[in-house]
Write an enzyme that holds these catalytic residues in place. Structure first.
Site, PDB file in Angstrom:
ATOM      1  N   LEU A   1       0.866  -1.176   0.000  1.00  0.00           N
ATOM      2  CA  LEU A   1       0.000   0.000   0.000  1.00  0.00           C
ATOM      3  C   LEU A   1       0.904   1.227   0.000  1.00  0.00           C
ATOM      4  CD1 LEU A   1      -2.731  -0.905   2.685  1.00  0.00           C
ATOM      5  CD2 LEU A   1      -2.937  -1.029   0.187  1.00  0.00           C
ATOM      6  N   ASP A   2       0.517   2.240  -0.773  1.00  0.00           N
ATOM      7  CA  ASP A   2       1.283   3.483  -0.760  1.00  0.00           C
ATOM      8  C   ASP A   2       1.341   4.042   0.656  1.00  0.00           C
ATOM      9  OD1 ASP A   2       1.512   3.226  -3.482  1.00  0.00           O
ATOM     10  OD2 ASP A   2       0.003   4.744  -3.971  1.00  0.00           O
ATOM     11  N   ARG A   3       2.379   4.768   0.939  1.00  0.00           N
ATOM     12  CA  ARG A   3       2.584   5.294   2.291  1.00  0.00           C
ATOM     13  C   ARG A   3       1.357   6.008   2.871  1.00  0.00           C
ATOM     14  NH1 ARG A   3       7.892   7.843   4.956  1.00  0.00           N
ATOM     15  NH2 ARG A   3       6.946   8.744   6.811  1.00  0.00           N
TER      16      ARG A   3
END
Length: 245
Positions: free
Chosen positions: A69-71
């Site tokens: 998952l993106d930050r």
């Protein structure tokens, strides 16, 4: 299925499920999935240390990263606790039996209340950005998703997104491509968003075949009840009921 919250390195990570093969958690927003150049505490390292402490394991702990998952994105994630589980879960991702549904708040409202998006995406590794390009361009990959609008308010819309492919920044790029950038997205919606706004994207449902048992595991998580999510307080609170199997 819910579990206790374990604290490691000062970060409380909700554990939704754990057995000998998999670990399912709720990723906090703004925490890297794995170590990056920021050197901030990352989810993978925190969970490894937590497993080592709780199970009194000497030496290194194996924990396989199955997806990312993106930050800025929070929500459900699964990790593999054995190499066999990692291999089989990776196969599930490849064969698309690994189902992911996200909740997103976007600027504006898609023209159709529900539909499918198909684009070809090209990643620039130098800038870590992704762009929509013409089909057949060298290095481009097909990106597919379905979406459904749950509600609109104050120029924003709450959208459910089911991914059929797992391209980098896919949801952010594809929704921006139809004129509906995500709320808070500084990379693909800088003209519509203000600095400091939190990206409104949440991993709301994850379903996958258990790597060693003949059953499908499904986990759900609702976004935090804060702006802009609280514009649809009841929908967000009961989001699991809005997600089709």
């Amino acid at each position: 299925m819910a579990g206790p919250k374990h604290a490691a390195d000062g970060a409380a990570i909700p554990v939704l499920y754990e057995d000998n093969h998999v670990l399912v958690v709720e990723k906090p927003v703004n925490m890297p999935t794995q170590e990056d150049s920021s050197r901030d505490p990352d989810l993978l390292s925190v969970l490894k240390e937590d497993l080592k402490r709780r199970h009194h394991k000497p030496g290194n702990v194996f924990l396989g990263l199955v997806h990312r998952l993106d930050r800025p994105v929070g929500g459900v994630m699964v990790f593999a606790k054995t190499s066999k589980a990692a291999s089989r879960l990776s196969d599930s991702v490849r064969t698309r039996t690994f189902d992911k549904t996200y909740a997103a708040v976007v600027r504006g409202r898609p023209k159709e209340p529900q539909g499918s998006l198909r684009h070809w995406l090209l990643k620039d590794t130098r800038t870590n950005t992704v762009s929509v390009v013409k089909p057949g361009k060298d290095g481009a990959k097909e990106a597919l998703l379905d979406y459904r609008v749950l509600g609109s308010a104050e120029g924003l819309s709450l959208v459910l997104v089911k991914l059929h492919t797992g391209r980098p920044h896919q949801i952010r790029v594809q929704l921006a491509a139809i004129g509906c950038p995500l709320y808070g997205d500084q990379r693909y919606g800088a003209g519509a968003n203000e600095p400091g706004q939190q990206l409104a994207l949440w991993s709301a449902r994850l379903s996958f075949p258990h790597p060693t048992q003949r059953e499908t595991l499904t986990f759900r998580s609702s976004p935090p009840e804060r702006h802009p999510w609280f514009l649809w307080q009841e929908l967000v609170r009961n989001l699991p009921e809005q997600i089709n199997e």
